[in-house]
Write a protein that holds these residues in place. Sequence first.
Motif: not given
Length: 119
Positions: A90-114
């Motif tokens: 799970p990645i929880r985040f806020g979006m405040a600007d109704p005109e913006a493009h929000y992009h939330v990627p996941l960099l994944l491996s079996a033992y870690g992510y960012s």
Amino acid sequence: MPKGYLTTHVLDTARGLPAAGVKIALYKVSGNSHRKIAETETNEDGRTDAPILPQGKFAAGTYELVFFAGDYLRATAQAGAEPLFLDQIPIRFGMADPEAHYHVPLLLSAYGYSTYRGS
């Protein structure tokens, strides 16, 4: 009508490839309440075919993306022993600007992510 929207993608950093076939759910969060508002899966490029929250459906607030990484790791023989170290992310985040493009990627491996706010 707000022009903001939300996109995501998943990269398999262990294999150096886009992560195809990852199920993703998007929830609107309010206090302890979660309401699922979208569900999709990544394509061959590790992206979704359309924004997970398109223009016109954007609303400022707190959201949570849940990446079903365990299913992907099992399918690509990277899972390791059960129970998996990473299953649902799970990645929880806020979006405040109704005109913006929000992009939330996941960099994944079996033992870690960012993650980060992309463009």
